[in-house]
Design a protein around this motif. Sequence first.
Motif, PDB file in Angstrom:
ATOM      1  N   GLU A  38      11.615   6.616  10.570  1.00  0.00           N
ATOM      2  CA  GLU A  38      12.117   6.880   9.216  1.00  0.00           C
ATOM      3  C   GLU A  38      13.229   5.907   8.851  1.00  0.00           C
ATOM      4  O   GLU A  38      14.052   5.568   9.681  1.00  0.00           O
ATOM      5  CB  GLU A  38      12.711   8.284   9.136  1.00  0.00           C
ATOM      6  CG  GLU A  38      11.707   9.387   9.281  1.00  0.00           C
ATOM      7  CD  GLU A  38      12.348  10.767   9.147  1.00  0.00           C
ATOM      8  OE1 GLU A  38      13.554  10.841   8.840  1.00  0.00           O
ATOM      9  OE2 GLU A  38      11.642  11.756   9.359  1.00  0.00           O
ATOM     10  N   PHE A  63       8.930  -1.876   9.838  1.00  0.00           N
ATOM     11  CA  PHE A  63       7.939  -1.032  10.495  1.00  0.00           C
ATOM     12  C   PHE A  63       6.894  -1.789  11.308  1.00  0.00           C
ATOM     13  O   PHE A  63       6.316  -1.243  12.243  1.00  0.00           O
ATOM     14  CB  PHE A  63       7.193  -0.187   9.458  1.00  0.00           C
ATOM     15  CG  PHE A  63       8.024   0.886   8.831  1.00  0.00           C
ATOM     16  CD1 PHE A  63       9.147   1.393   9.474  1.00  0.00           C
ATOM     17  CD2 PHE A  63       7.681   1.423   7.596  1.00  0.00           C
ATOM     18  CE1 PHE A  63       9.905   2.402   8.899  1.00  0.00           C
ATOM     19  CE2 PHE A  63       8.428   2.438   7.010  1.00  0.00           C
ATOM     20  CZ  PHE A  63       9.544   2.923   7.670  1.00  0.00           C
ATOM     21  N   GLU A 105       9.081  -2.694   4.315  1.00  0.00           N
ATOM     22  CA  GLU A 105       8.193  -1.991   5.243  1.00  0.00           C
ATOM     23  C   GLU A 105       7.631  -2.949   6.288  1.00  0.00           C
ATOM     24  O   GLU A 105       7.496  -2.609   7.463  1.00  0.00           O
ATOM     25  CB  GLU A 105       7.078  -1.280   4.478  1.00  0.00           C
ATOM     26  CG  GLU A 105       7.646  -0.136   3.637  1.00  0.00           C
ATOM     27  CD  GLU A 105       6.589   0.772   3.036  1.00  0.00           C
ATOM     28  OE1 GLU A 105       5.395   0.459   3.144  1.00  0.00           O
ATOM     29  OE2 GLU A 105       6.967   1.799   2.454  1.00  0.00           O
ATOM     30  N   MET A 131      10.075  -3.347  -1.583  1.00  0.00           N
ATOM     31  CA  MET A 131       9.709  -2.236  -0.704  1.00  0.00           C
ATOM     32  C   MET A 131       8.619  -2.672   0.271  1.00  0.00           C
ATOM     33  O   MET A 131       8.623  -2.301   1.443  1.00  0.00           O
ATOM     34  CB  MET A 131       9.230  -1.028  -1.522  1.00  0.00           C
ATOM     35  CG  MET A 131      10.320  -0.317  -2.280  1.00  0.00           C
ATOM     36  SD  MET A 131      11.641   0.345  -1.229  1.00  0.00           S
ATOM     37  CE  MET A 131      10.728   1.565  -0.312  1.00  0.00           C
ATOM     38  N   ILE A 133      11.554   6.252   3.718  1.00  0.00           N
ATOM     39  CA  ILE A 133      10.196   5.786   3.985  1.00  0.00           C
ATOM     40  C   ILE A 133       9.881   6.100   5.444  1.00  0.00           C
ATOM     41  O   ILE A 133      10.777   6.257   6.268  1.00  0.00           O
ATOM     42  CB  ILE A 133       9.985   4.282   3.687  1.00  0.00           C
ATOM     43  CG1 ILE A 133      11.085   3.414   4.310  1.00  0.00           C
ATOM     44  CG2 ILE A 133       9.922   4.047   2.186  1.00  0.00           C
ATOM     45  CD1 ILE A 133      10.848   1.922   4.171  1.00  0.00           C
ATOM     46  N   LEU A 134       8.585   6.192   5.729  1.00  0.00           N
ATOM     47  CA  LEU A 134       8.116   6.674   7.022  1.00  0.00           C
ATOM     48  C   LEU A 134       6.999   5.751   7.507  1.00  0.00           C
ATOM     49  O   LEU A 134       6.061   5.473   6.766  1.00  0.00           O
ATOM     50  CB  LEU A 134       7.569   8.102   6.826  1.00  0.00           C
ATOM     51  CG  LEU A 134       7.149   8.931   8.015  1.00  0.00           C
ATOM     52  CD1 LEU A 134       8.330   9.234   8.914  1.00  0.00           C
ATOM     53  CD2 LEU A 134       6.499  10.233   7.541  1.00  0.00           C
ATOM     54  N   SER A 135       7.128   5.258   8.729  1.00  0.00           N
ATOM     55  CA  SER A 135       6.073   4.379   9.257  1.00  0.00           C
ATOM     56  C   SER A 135       4.954   5.213   9.858  1.00  0.00           C
ATOM     57  O   SER A 135       5.096   6.415  10.075  1.00  0.00           O
ATOM     58  CB  SER A 135       6.646   3.455  10.328  1.00  0.00           C
ATOM     59  OG  SER A 135       6.858   4.182  11.526  1.00  0.00           O
TER      60      SER A 135
END
Lengths: 225, 225
Positions: free
Chosen positions: B72, A151, A147, A143, B65-67
Amino acid sequence: MTVKEDIKSISRVLTFWDKLTDAQQNLILDRIVTEKYQKGSTIHSGDMDCIGVLLIKKGEVRIYILSDEGKEITLYRLGEGEVCILSASCILDNITFDVHIDAETDSEVLVIDSNVYKQICRQNIYAESFTDKLVIDRFSDVMWAMEQILFMSFDKRLAIFLFDEITRNQTDMIDLTHEQIAKYVGSAREVVSRMLKYFANEGIVELSRGGVKVINKKKLKSLTL
Amino acid sequence: MTVKEDIKSISRVLTFWDKLTDAQQNLILDRIVTEKYQKGSTIHSGDMDCIGVLLIKKGEVRIYILSDEGKEITLYRLGEGEVCILSASCILDNITFDVHIDAETDSEVLVIDSNVYKQICRQNIYAESFTDKLVIDRFSDVMWAMEQILFMSFDKRLAIFLFDEITRNQTDMIDLTHEQIAKYVGSAREVVSRMLKYFANEGIVELSRGGVKVINKKKLKSLTL
């Protein structure tokens, strides 16, 4: 095959060791083998094999996924004293994906045969629980990687990679090609080359054949924040 | 609070139910609550709360998940009869990341309080093992999503999403904006709009305000292969 020193490290790393019967301990010790892998060599490739559980004695391994087109995404790395469980993914019921594993440096690992390990997990709830929790740790690693890749802006991602490399190796020189760096950060060579050129123009790194030298650590660090 | 029908579904879904003592079963039943969520509402947001373990009675939830910038990435969805465990990530020792959870449709869920659930897992190895394996299942889901996002060409990814939508809802009409579709497939609105326009030019879809209509299912299907 197993020397005293190995038994010590096995019992330290496999935290369920003391909960095993003598027969179970002996089964593992009889079937464990030491393997040496040269830097860059393949240890495990997707669903082609199911080598077993790896206890890393020396060196470092990289776990990654590989697309049909040959694109690699590094998920995480494991070093000395760590256990690699996804090299035995065939025995993990709830794992439906495959990974690839390479030796990052010259490495020496103890390999517990998949079938032996599976048998132990079936017989011993502590071994099973240890295994599940190990997999869940790796879930958290993945994870984190996801990310980073999805991101984070690429300059930050590359800066973090370079900073980690020089910190880990305690030198300002990174002996990796742009191609290799691209693999580690899950990007394309062109993208890495472009960003490194930008870093060079900013006075952060110096580029040479097959390598990158960090010349302004402070500035590099500031990019990672 | 708990009706007979709920107890039945709890015991069916939580496969360790029969291994619990009466006191443990009663503790769960006393503390379980039914919550209703409207389509689109937030059930759990990152580390802001730790609502507990969700048993989905009706509807569908989306885990993503969200930055920091609001981007998203959908990890997976769960529907009727499934258990959502990452809504209780605070009680899972080896989980170091946070997710967001929304109601995809009007939903009704049974919520087991985090602390109660943690207590049960500490006391009962079967509950603990059930929980670990549930998390590992989600690890596999996430790896699937990651491979989709990182490896698959975007036309294929979008085609698969559209095809899944019309199959699931048994209609050729997809009542989602480009913005919403972008969220589901982990891309930007501009990228989705551009590809949908291409699909429209190819005679695969028809675009209208706030919706996409599939007019050539066969051609769409061929893109997903």
